[in-house]
Write a protein that holds these residues in place. Structure first.
Motif, PDB file in Angstrom:
ATOM      1  N   HIS A   1     -11.966   3.626  -8.810  1.00 11.82           N
ATOM      2  CA  HIS A   1     -10.538   3.639  -9.119  1.00 11.82           C
ATOM      3  C   HIS A   1      -9.986   5.060  -9.048  1.00 11.82           C
ATOM      4  CE1 HIS A   1     -10.432  -0.488 -11.396  1.00 11.82           C
ATOM      5  NE2 HIS A   1     -10.756  -0.584 -10.112  1.00 11.82           N
TER       6      HIS A   1
ATOM      7  N   TYR B   1      -3.658   3.868  -1.941  1.00  7.53           N
ATOM      8  CA  TYR B   1      -3.950   2.780  -2.864  1.00  7.53           C
ATOM      9  C   TYR B   1      -3.227   1.526  -2.401  1.00  7.53           C
ATOM     10  CZ  TYR B   1       0.585   3.702  -5.223  1.00  7.53           C
ATOM     11  OH  TYR B   1       1.908   3.894  -5.508  1.00  7.53           O
ATOM     12  N   THR B   2      -3.848   0.390  -2.655  1.00  6.46           N
ATOM     13  CA  THR B   2      -3.217  -0.902  -2.427  1.00  6.46           C
ATOM     14  C   THR B   2      -2.929  -1.508  -3.793  1.00  6.46           C
ATOM     15  OG1 THR B   2      -5.348  -2.053  -2.283  1.00  6.46           O
ATOM     16  CG2 THR B   2      -4.370  -1.255  -0.217  1.00  6.46           C
ATOM     17  N   GLN B   3      -1.872  -2.308  -3.852  1.00  5.84           N
ATOM     18  CA  GLN B   3      -1.442  -2.844  -5.138  1.00  5.84           C
ATOM     19  C   GLN B   3      -0.912  -4.258  -4.959  1.00  5.84           C
ATOM     20  OE1 GLN B   3       0.174  -0.055  -8.081  1.00  5.84           O
ATOM     21  NE2 GLN B   3       2.061  -1.264  -8.044  1.00  5.84           N
TER      22      GLN B   3
ATOM     23  N   TYR C   1       0.835  -1.204   0.000  1.00  5.82           N
ATOM     24  CA  TYR C   1       0.000   0.000   0.000  1.00  5.82           C
ATOM     25  C   TYR C   1       0.863   1.244   0.000  1.00  5.82           C
ATOM     26  CZ  TYR C   1       1.034   0.997   4.938  1.00  5.82           C
ATOM     27  OH  TYR C   1       1.663   1.317   6.122  1.00  5.82           O
TER      28      TYR C   1
ATOM     29  N   ARG D   1      -4.243  -2.510  -9.045  1.00  4.84           N
ATOM     30  CA  ARG D   1      -4.344  -1.446  -8.040  1.00  4.84           C
ATOM     31  C   ARG D   1      -5.789  -1.257  -7.585  1.00  4.84           C
ATOM     32  NH1 ARG D   1      -1.090   4.032  -9.205  1.00  4.84           N
ATOM     33  NH2 ARG D   1       0.576   2.475  -8.942  1.00  4.84           N
TER      34      ARG D   1
ATOM     35  N   THR E   1      -2.285   6.401 -15.094  1.00  8.21           N
ATOM     36  CA  THR E   1      -2.844   7.311 -14.096  1.00  8.21           C
ATOM     37  C   THR E   1      -3.081   8.677 -14.720  1.00  8.21           C
ATOM     38  OG1 THR E   1      -0.635   7.969 -13.324  1.00  8.21           O
ATOM     39  CG2 THR E   1      -1.710   6.139 -12.174  1.00  8.21           C
TER      40      THR E   1
END
Length: 227
Positions: free
Chosen positions: A182, A106-108, A93, A118, A207
């Motif tokens: 998102h 964000y967690t990935q 994260y 993500r 992004t």
């Protein structure tokens, strides 16, 4: 934000597991997620429970889906007298904003050589519940249409400047693959992200940073500043 936290203090918390086949390690997974410090009060406990559950869900996913694949890869390699490398899986994260009663991150996840996946979370620390993307636009406004127009303009400028290479059908994908969940906040603005390969042939997660302004913030909401 009254009767709530202004910012959230957290520390990384990790859960780790290893799976073996015939005594050989074939899969190693680590889930590292935030934990409020201290875990006191209903809001902190709710957020802590959310990420604990996410950690357990990720490890279950590894066991149910990745472990059988890794086991078969190991057995195939042994049968062919070929080298075998255990699969590495990780969930991490990054906190991107933490001020004014809003906490965003964000967690990935990434498994082996597969592209990263993500997820974005933005929390209202006054209530302990997530904030919807629509909350950053005036009420009853066509926020999705406006947001996609801003995103398209940003992508066009970046492509013209040679910063990014886009797919031929990126405009259609921008609309079709849009997910209102998102997003996350930064000091510079709201960041939208898309799955790998949807907008660009690059394996990097696309992004789009949309700077804060009158059209991007609900009236009366204080403009976020740097973390």
């Amino acid at each position: 934000m009254k009767n709530g936290l202004v910012e959230l203090h957290t520390q990384p918390w990790a859960a780790e597991r290893e799976w073996t086949a015939d005594g050989i390690p074939v899969l190693h997974a680590v889930a590292t997620l935030p934990r409020p410090e201290p875990v006191q009060g209903g809001i902190c406990r709710r957020i802590d429970r959310f990420y604990r559950l996410q950690s357990r869900a990720y490890l279950r996913y590894c066991e149910r889906f990745l472990f059988p694949q890794a086991r078969e890869e190991c057995r195939s390699a042994l049968a062919a007298s070929a080298p075998f490398t255990p699969t590495e899986a990780e969930l991490t994260y990054q906190v991107t904003y933490n001020e004014g009663g809003l906490w965003s991150l964000y967690t990935q996840s990434r498994e082996g050589g597969a592209p990263a996946v993500r997820r974005g979370d933005t929390w209202d620390l006054a209530t302990g519940y997530p904030v919807a993307l629509s909350a950053f636009f005036p009420a009853k406004s066509p926020w999705k249409r406006h947001l996609l127009a801003l995103a398209a303009g940003d992508l066009e400028r970046r492509e013209t400047a040679g910063v990014i290479r886009l797919r031929e059908d990126w405009r259609r994908q921008l609309r079709r693959k849009f997910n209102p969940n998102h997003f996350y906040l930064t000091a510079e603005g709201i960041v939208l992200f898309y799955p790998v390969y949807t907008l660009s042939p690059s394996s990097i997660i696309p992004t789009i940073v949309l700077p804060y302004g009158d059209s991007l913030l609900r009236p009366g909401m204080k403009k976020p500043s740097a973390v």
